[in-house]
Design a protein around this motif. Structure first.
Motif, PDB file in Angstrom:
ATOM      1  N   ILE A 264       0.863  -1.178   0.000  1.00  0.00           N
ATOM      2  CA  ILE A 264       0.000   0.000   0.000  1.00  0.00           C
ATOM      3  C   ILE A 264       0.904   1.234   0.000  1.00  0.00           C
ATOM      4  CG2 ILE A 264      -1.843   1.218   1.226  1.00  0.00           C
ATOM      5  CD1 ILE A 264      -2.474  -1.537   2.564  1.00  0.00           C
ATOM      6  N   LYS A 265       0.649   2.124  -0.940  1.00  0.00           N
ATOM      7  CA  LYS A 265       1.585   3.238  -1.142  1.00  0.00           C
ATOM      8  C   LYS A 265       1.303   4.443  -0.266  1.00  0.00           C
ATOM      9  CE  LYS A 265       4.052   1.659  -4.711  1.00  0.00           C
ATOM     10  NZ  LYS A 265       3.403   0.339  -4.690  1.00  0.00           N
ATOM     11  N   ASN A 266       0.042   4.598   0.138  1.00  0.00           N
ATOM     12  CA  ASN A 266      -0.341   5.834   0.784  1.00  0.00           C
ATOM     13  C   ASN A 266      -1.291   5.552   1.944  1.00  0.00           C
ATOM     14  OD1 ASN A 266      -1.458   8.478   1.261  1.00  0.00           O
ATOM     15  ND2 ASN A 266      -0.729   9.012  -0.786  1.00  0.00           N
ATOM     16  N   VAL A 267      -1.055   6.166   3.090  1.00  0.00           N
ATOM     17  CA  VAL A 267      -1.936   5.876   4.227  1.00  0.00           C
ATOM     18  C   VAL A 267      -3.385   6.265   3.960  1.00  0.00           C
ATOM     19  CG1 VAL A 267      -0.280   5.868   6.133  1.00  0.00           C
ATOM     20  CG2 VAL A 267      -1.294   8.017   5.385  1.00  0.00           C
ATOM     21  N   SER A 268      -3.599   7.146   2.996  1.00  0.00           N
ATOM     22  CA  SER A 268      -4.995   7.506   2.752  1.00  0.00           C
ATOM     23  C   SER A 268      -5.750   6.374   2.040  1.00  0.00           C
ATOM     24  CB  SER A 268      -5.095   8.807   1.956  1.00  0.00           C
ATOM     25  OG  SER A 268      -4.427   8.665   0.740  1.00  0.00           O
ATOM     26  N   ASP A 269      -5.023   5.322   1.597  1.00  0.00           N
ATOM     27  CA  ASP A 269      -5.684   4.131   1.062  1.00  0.00           C
ATOM     28  C   ASP A 269      -6.065   3.145   2.157  1.00  0.00           C
ATOM     29  OD1 ASP A 269      -5.434   5.074  -1.498  1.00  0.00           O
ATOM     30  OD2 ASP A 269      -3.522   4.050  -1.847  1.00  0.00           O
ATOM     31  N   SER A 270      -5.626   3.396   3.379  1.00  0.00           N
ATOM     32  CA  SER A 270      -5.936   2.480   4.481  1.00  0.00           C
ATOM     33  C   SER A 270      -6.356   3.331   5.662  1.00  0.00           C
ATOM     34  CB  SER A 270      -4.712   1.653   4.840  1.00  0.00           C
ATOM     35  OG  SER A 270      -3.648   2.504   5.209  1.00  0.00           O
ATOM     36  N   ARG A 271      -7.543   3.887   5.560  1.00  0.00           N
ATOM     37  CA  ARG A 271      -7.981   4.864   6.538  1.00  0.00           C
ATOM     38  C   ARG A 271      -8.387   4.240   7.860  1.00  0.00           C
ATOM     39  NH1 ARG A 271      -8.753   9.989   4.927  1.00  0.00           N
ATOM     40  NH2 ARG A 271      -8.403  10.344   2.731  1.00  0.00           N
ATOM     41  N   VAL A 272      -8.052   4.948   8.924  1.00  0.00           N
ATOM     42  CA  VAL A 272      -8.471   4.506  10.247  1.00  0.00           C
ATOM     43  C   VAL A 272      -9.994   4.372  10.271  1.00  0.00           C
ATOM     44  CG1 VAL A 272      -8.654   5.231  12.661  1.00  0.00           C
ATOM     45  CG2 VAL A 272      -6.488   5.498  11.437  1.00  0.00           C
ATOM     46  N   GLY A 273     -10.465   3.228  10.788  1.00  0.00           N
ATOM     47  CA  GLY A 273     -11.904   2.986  10.866  1.00  0.00           C
ATOM     48  C   GLY A 273     -12.442   2.187   9.698  1.00  0.00           C
ATOM     49  N   ASP A 274     -11.630   2.035   8.630  1.00  0.00           N
ATOM     50  CA  ASP A 274     -12.083   1.275   7.461  1.00  0.00           C
ATOM     51  C   ASP A 274     -12.070  -0.230   7.775  1.00  0.00           C
ATOM     52  OD1 ASP A 274     -12.943   0.596   4.927  1.00  0.00           O
ATOM     53  OD2 ASP A 274     -11.256   1.520   3.858  1.00  0.00           O
ATOM     54  N   THR A 275     -12.839  -1.003   6.985  1.00  0.00           N
ATOM     55  CA  THR A 275     -12.929  -2.445   7.160  1.00  0.00           C
ATOM     56  C   THR A 275     -12.177  -3.150   6.037  1.00  0.00           C
ATOM     57  OG1 THR A 275     -15.117  -2.199   8.121  1.00  0.00           O
ATOM     58  CG2 THR A 275     -14.545  -4.385   7.304  1.00  0.00           C
ATOM     59  N   VAL A 276     -11.291  -4.080   6.407  1.00  0.00           N
ATOM     60  CA  VAL A 276     -10.598  -4.908   5.420  1.00  0.00           C
ATOM     61  C   VAL A 276     -11.418  -6.174   5.202  1.00  0.00           C
ATOM     62  CG1 VAL A 276      -8.460  -6.140   4.870  1.00  0.00           C
ATOM     63  CG2 VAL A 276      -8.378  -4.108   6.341  1.00  0.00           C
ATOM     64  N   THR A 277     -11.699  -6.499   3.935  1.00  0.00           N
ATOM     65  CA  THR A 277     -12.385  -7.748   3.644  1.00  0.00           C
ATOM     66  C   THR A 277     -11.656  -8.427   2.476  1.00  0.00           C
ATOM     67  OG1 THR A 277     -14.561  -8.785   3.303  1.00  0.00           O
ATOM     68  CG2 THR A 277     -14.061  -6.836   1.962  1.00  0.00           C
ATOM     69  N   HIS A 278     -12.110  -9.621   2.074  1.00  0.00           N
ATOM     70  CA  HIS A 278     -11.488 -10.267   0.923  1.00  0.00           C
ATOM     71  C   HIS A 278     -12.073  -9.699  -0.374  1.00  0.00           C
ATOM     72  CE1 HIS A 278     -10.280 -13.766   3.624  1.00  0.00           C
ATOM     73  NE2 HIS A 278      -9.159 -13.287   3.108  1.00  0.00           N
ATOM     74  N   ALA A 279     -11.251  -9.639  -1.423  1.00  0.00           N
ATOM     75  CA  ALA A 279     -11.754  -9.182  -2.719  1.00  0.00           C
ATOM     76  C   ALA A 279     -12.759 -10.202  -3.251  1.00  0.00           C
ATOM     77  CB  ALA A 279     -10.601  -8.988  -3.693  1.00  0.00           C
ATOM     78  N   LYS A 280     -12.428 -11.514  -3.068  1.00  0.00           N
ATOM     79  CA  LYS A 280     -13.396 -12.562  -3.390  1.00  0.00           C
ATOM     80  C   LYS A 280     -14.178 -12.874  -2.127  1.00  0.00           C
ATOM     81  CE  LYS A 280     -10.775 -15.177  -6.692  1.00  0.00           C
ATOM     82  NZ  LYS A 280      -9.777 -16.224  -6.585  1.00  0.00           N
ATOM     83  N   ASN A 281     -15.470 -13.123  -2.271  1.00  0.00           N
ATOM     84  CA  ASN A 281     -16.318 -13.384  -1.114  1.00  0.00           C
ATOM     85  C   ASN A 281     -16.217 -12.270  -0.060  1.00  0.00           C
ATOM     86  OD1 ASN A 281     -18.085 -14.713   0.584  1.00  0.00           O
ATOM     87  ND2 ASN A 281     -16.475 -15.963   1.535  1.00  0.00           N
ATOM     88  N   PRO A 282     -16.474 -11.031  -0.451  1.00  0.00           N
ATOM     89  CA  PRO A 282     -16.386  -9.927   0.517  1.00  0.00           C
ATOM     90  C   PRO A 282     -17.537  -9.952   1.516  1.00  0.00           C
ATOM     91  CG  PRO A 282     -17.246  -9.132  -1.576  1.00  0.00           C
ATOM     92  CD  PRO A 282     -16.896 -10.575  -1.784  1.00  0.00           C
ATOM     93  N   ALA A 283     -17.333  -9.335   2.656  1.00  0.00           N
ATOM     94  CA  ALA A 283     -18.407  -9.199   3.642  1.00  0.00           C
ATOM     95  C   ALA A 283     -19.465  -8.276   3.061  1.00  0.00           C
ATOM     96  CB  ALA A 283     -17.850  -8.611   4.934  1.00  0.00           C
ATOM     97  N   PRO A 284     -20.747  -8.553   3.377  1.00  0.00           N
ATOM     98  CA  PRO A 284     -21.796  -7.697   2.809  1.00  0.00           C
ATOM     99  C   PRO A 284     -21.776  -6.282   3.379  1.00  0.00           C
ATOM    100  CG  PRO A 284     -22.738  -9.394   4.247  1.00  0.00           C
ATOM    101  CD  PRO A 284     -21.284  -9.684   4.141  1.00  0.00           C
ATOM    102  N   GLU A 285     -21.340  -6.137   4.603  1.00  0.00           N
ATOM    103  CA  GLU A 285     -21.397  -4.810   5.224  1.00  0.00           C
ATOM    104  C   GLU A 285     -20.120  -4.470   5.959  1.00  0.00           C
ATOM    105  OE1 GLU A 285     -24.744  -3.364   7.752  1.00  0.00           O
ATOM    106  OE2 GLU A 285     -25.747  -5.095   6.821  1.00  0.00           O
TER     107      GLU A 285
END
Ligand code: GDP
Ligand code: MG
Length: 598
Positions: A264-285
């Motif tokens: 990840i090149k920039n911290v603004s791509d991984s914002r505090v409070g964001d949710t990480v999920t899988h690209a395949k079979n992502p969480a619905p919410e």
């Protein structure tokens, strides 16, 4: 099951009540490390930083603890930033936990940040373990403070653990309470992945290192993940935990707290409070609570030396890599030339960035007085957001102006109630509430415009109460105010960087204070300089900087050379923070003085 033996918790406290000291004690106890080994381990970690290029920030440490029940438990101790500017980050760190240790100083009692932190912990449904620390102090009053905890926080006083982090008293009881009272993480390891980002740092070698907590599901290296808010996708390169040195793992699952590296090149791509999920079979919410942070305080940053512009832009670009809440855009001032308008979460954040630019990048800055965002509705029904006072439209074009307000809580010994209320009134505060915490301490609540807080509220509060009052605030929203733009003219010329927005009722008084202050701050020039404050075309205050009587160097001619050199050097130093505005030399302090009230 392993998950039943995980405990995730934070320590929350008012500053100086003993958070770091207690964390050290817990680290010693759980790792059974001696001081020396601990130092070595930290050094190890730093070597590692050099070798493998991993930035270590000790804000999520995995610890092992053998409890009295004979079981081995895995603790994750998550650190929280300690300032009101970063309360959203604090709230996300707490959201990664099931419990919190609440530390209250046995001599000081509950302070403003104690309460603010407790509210955040309650919002996140945490189990709170109250700890009265520093019971070794002669001035400790554990019984009184216990009662305060019960009355103010609403936790039974009998649940309070008495401790001295300094002497190591009460630490075992605290660790056992973590095991017994804080619930193990719940969540389905087979469910689609949901992990919450509570911090991230930029590392020059490895890119962004994400600190996260797995709430549901399981994640492994090589998998493709997606950030649900920013919708960016990355491939996981490495995951692991901090022990405190980074230790790679083959997988992380429910309840685990650790790091992830994914190009990840920039911290603004991984914002505090964001949710990480899988690209395949992502969480619905997404996980609840994500908020994009908007800067609240703005100011202009200008290089003293016009040649510093490119260096300043590069410095901001670098700082932004590591700070998703820093905003900036190029701006031109007639008075100051080329610079940047920058947005910050709050005053401390602003000071940190300014200081880093000057220290780490060696750029001398002229900073303009901090401003908030004003909401202006024009007579054409247009809505404008104004973050620079000089951009305020003319009065006759304005229908109404609103400004952000905060709810400010001040805790003070009751002998200072008078001065505190006087200050709040002077800052256009609206009285909300006053409550006695015990016979000699009071909690005073006011709604105050943020613009009045950003300059010197905190410093004035501290000096009016001999340092005894504590203070915390939260933004509550916009309200209409009778505000006008006041311009400042030097030598008849309007100086855009000195414009301020003031309440109409205080305009004359403020105008007078500002012109007098500028008269005292701006050194004498070769000629007389009138200083004026105006609203629209109308001059409302005036003073005069008298002309210099004689050349300072004249005296030295033919005299002592070293004295002359010293004088020149002194002048140069004074000049460092001067800016030629029109034909007047203006020092840095002048740009800040427009918000000062006395
Ligand atoms: P923090 O700001 O909450 O992290 O507080 P620190 O852990 O840095 O402690 C602030 C000050 O209080 C330091 O000077 C500590 O040595 C001192 N301190 C911490 N715990 C105790 C304690 O149990 N007893 C005494 N007497 N001093 C303590
Ligand atoms: Mg500390």
């Amino acid at each position: 099951e392993r998950r039943d033996r995980i405990r995730n918790f934070s320590i929350i406290a008012h500053i100086d009540h003993g958070k770091s000291t207690l964390a050290d004690r817990i680290l010693e106890k759980t790792k059974a490390l001696t001081q020396r080994e601990m130092k070595e381990q930290m050094l190890d970690a730093m070597d590692l930083e050099r070798e493998r290029g991993i930035t270590i920030k000790l804000n999520a440490v995995q610890l092992e603890y053998k409890a009295n029940d004979g079981e081995e438990y895995i603790f994750h101790l998550i650190d929280t930033p300690g300032h009101v500017d970063f309360s959203y980050e604090v709230s996300r760190s707490l959201a990664a936990c099931e419990g919190a240790l609440l530390i209250v100083d046995a001599a000081q009692g509950i302070e403003a940040q104690t309460l603010a932190n407790v509210y955040l912990a309650i919002d996140n449904d945490l189990e709170i373990i109250p700890i009265i620390n520093k019971i070794d102090l002669p001035s400790a009053e554990p019984e009184r403070v216990k009662q305060e905890v019960e009355e103010v926080v609403g936790l039974p006083m009998d649940d309070c653990i008495l401790a001295s982090a300094k002497d190591g008293v009460g630490i075992d009881e605290i660790l056992e309470s973590v095991v017994k009272d804080i619930p193990a993480p719940a969540g389905d390891p087979e469910a689609p992945l949901r992990a919450m980002i509570f911090d991230s740092v930029y590392d020059p070698y490895r890119g962004v290192i994400v600190y996260f907590r797995i709430v549901e599901g399981t994640v492994k290296p090589g998998e493709k993940i997606r950030m649900m808010a920013t919708e960016k996708e990355f491939e996981v390169q490495d995951i692991g935990v901090f022990t405190p040195k980074p230790e790679s793992k083959k997988e992380l699952s429910v309840g685990d707290v650790g790091y992830m590296i994914a190009s990840i090149k920039n911290v603004s791509d991984s914002r505090v409070g964001d949710t990480v999920t899988h690209a395949k079979n992502p969480a619905p919410e997404m996980l609840p609570g994500y908020r994009k942070l908007n800067p609240m305080v703005f100011c202009g940053l200008y290089p003293v030396d016009a040649n510093g512009y490119t260096a300043l832009r590069e410095a901001l670009e670098r700082l932004e890599l590591n700070d998703a809440s820093l905003q900036y855009e190029a701006e031109t001032s007639q008075a100051l030339g080329f610079g940047f308008r920058c947005g910050f979460l709050g005053l401390l954040h602003m000071e940190i960035i300014q200081e880093r630019i000057e220290r780490e990048y060696g750029i001398d800055l002229i900073t303009t007085a901090p401003s908030v965002i004003y909401e202006v509705v024009t007579t054409d029904d247009e809505v404008l957001e104004i973050d620079n006072p000089s951009h305020m439209p003319d009065t006759q074009k304005i229908e109404r102006v609103s400004e952000p307000f905060v709810k400010a809580e001040v805790m003070t010994p009751n002998e200072f109630v008078g001065p505190v209320m006087e200050l709040c009134q002077k800052k256009r505060g609206q009285y909300i509430d006053m409550k006695y915490l015990d016979e000699n301490r009071v909690n005073i609540v006011y709604n105050i415009p943020l613009s009045e807080i950003v300059y010197d509220f905190f410093d004035t509060l501290k000096s009016n109460t001999r340092g005894y009052a504590s203070f915390d605030y939260e933004i509550i929203g916009y309200k209409e105010s009778n505000l006008v733009k006041m311009d400042i003219l030097l030598n008849g010329e309007k100086i855009d960087a000195l414009s301020v927005i003031v309440h109409r009722d205080f305009a004359y008084e403020r105008g007078k204070i500002i012109v007098d202050k500028l008269r005292d701050l701006i050194p004498r020039q070769q000629f007389e300089v009138p200083v004026q404050a105006s609203i629209g075309q109308k001059i409302i205050a005036r003073s005069t900087i008298k002309a210099m009587r004689k050349n300072v160097l004249a005296k030295c001619y033919g005299g002592d050379v070293s004295r002359k050199r010293k004088l020149l050097e002194k002048q140069k130093e004074g000049k460092r923070r001067m800016k030629n505005v029109g034909n007047v030399e203006v020092p840095q302090e002048a740009f800040m003085s427009v918000l000062s009230m006395d």
